[in-house]
Design an enzyme around this catalytic site. Structure first.
Site, PDB file in Angstrom:
ATOM      1  N   ASP A  10      -3.767  -1.767  -8.197  1.00 49.37           N
ATOM      2  CA  ASP A  10      -2.349  -1.607  -7.844  1.00 49.37           C
ATOM      3  C   ASP A  10      -1.986  -0.199  -8.288  1.00 49.37           C
ATOM      4  O   ASP A  10      -1.451   0.019  -9.359  1.00 49.37           O
ATOM      5  CB  ASP A  10      -1.514  -2.666  -8.558  1.00 49.37           C
ATOM      6  CG  ASP A  10      -0.051  -2.615  -8.188  1.00 49.37           C
ATOM      7  OD1 ASP A  10       0.299  -1.919  -7.210  1.00 49.37           O
ATOM      8  OD2 ASP A  10       0.753  -3.254  -8.882  1.00 49.37           O
ATOM      9  N   CYS A  41       2.785   0.487  -2.952  1.00 47.82           N
ATOM     10  CA  CYS A  41       4.093   0.221  -2.337  1.00 47.82           C
ATOM     11  C   CYS A  41       4.570   1.502  -1.651  1.00 47.82           C
ATOM     12  O   CYS A  41       5.739   1.834  -1.655  1.00 47.82           O
ATOM     13  CB  CYS A  41       5.100  -0.309  -3.359  1.00 47.82           C
ATOM     14  SG  CYS A  41       5.418   0.793  -4.742  1.00 47.82           S
TER      15      CYS A  41
END
Length: 188
Positions: free
Chosen positions: A46, A111
């Site tokens: 991530d 993101c």
């Protein structure tokens, strides 16, 4: 978790062992962390990113627009440079994860909506992934939106990666790529 991973890698690479704390078993904390990391079969990267996919929900757009109202070109140039720098860091993190000896599945996620942090990172790591026996597996098979074609994505099957567009999908934007090791591949 990202900070823990980076800290662990930094401590493992540190040659000054006198600064390492001893743990209850007589080894160092870094030794324990490295053993745990090396035993991981599934890894989530991530990666730190620009957060460009979450701007609308975080309010960053309002701040950026107010600050850069007079100089939109300078703002865009800063964003392009920042995304490129983040892409280089992300590629290092993904390459490290693909190198872990027990890893069988590695998920790369951001993101961000910028190809420089998504498809281009995957493209930059594909040769390394293949050398370690990984291939891209179709992530979230029922999701309709897939990768964007751009420079630096040679060798990437864009139908296997997932892209969520904040405007088109009514959600925060993000990107996912799933690497899976062939069952016939063994680690050394």
């Amino acid at each position: 978790v990202q900070a823990d991973f980076l800290d662990l890698v930094a401590r493992a690479m540190n040659q000054n062992t006198s600064k390492k704390r001893k743990n209850h078993a007589g080894g160092t904390d870094a030794d324990d962390g490295i053993a745990t990391l090396c035993a991981a079969t599934s890894v989530l990267v991530d990666a730190p990113c620009s957060g460009s996919g979450t701007r609308n929900t975080r309010g960053d757009t309002l701040v950026a627009n107010a600050r850069d109202a007079d100089d939109a070109d300078a703002s865009e140039e800063r964003e392009v440079k920042r995304a490129a720098a983040l892409g280089r860091l992300q590629a290092k993190l993904l390459t490290a994860a693909l190198s872990l000896p027990s890893a069988r599945r590695v998920v790369y996620s951001t993101c961000s909506i910028y190809p420089a942090e998504n498809e281009e990172v995957v493209g930059a790591c594909m040769e390394h992934a293949k050398l370690h026996g990984f291939h891209l597996k179709r992530a979230l098979p029922s999701w309709p939106r897939r990768g964007l074609a751009s420079a630096g994505v040679a060798g990437v099957d864009l139908d296997r990666v997932v892209r969520v567009d904040p405007d088109a999908d009514g959600a925060d934007g993000f990107f996912v790529a799933l690497f899976e090791k062939s069952t016939s591949t063994r680690t050394s």
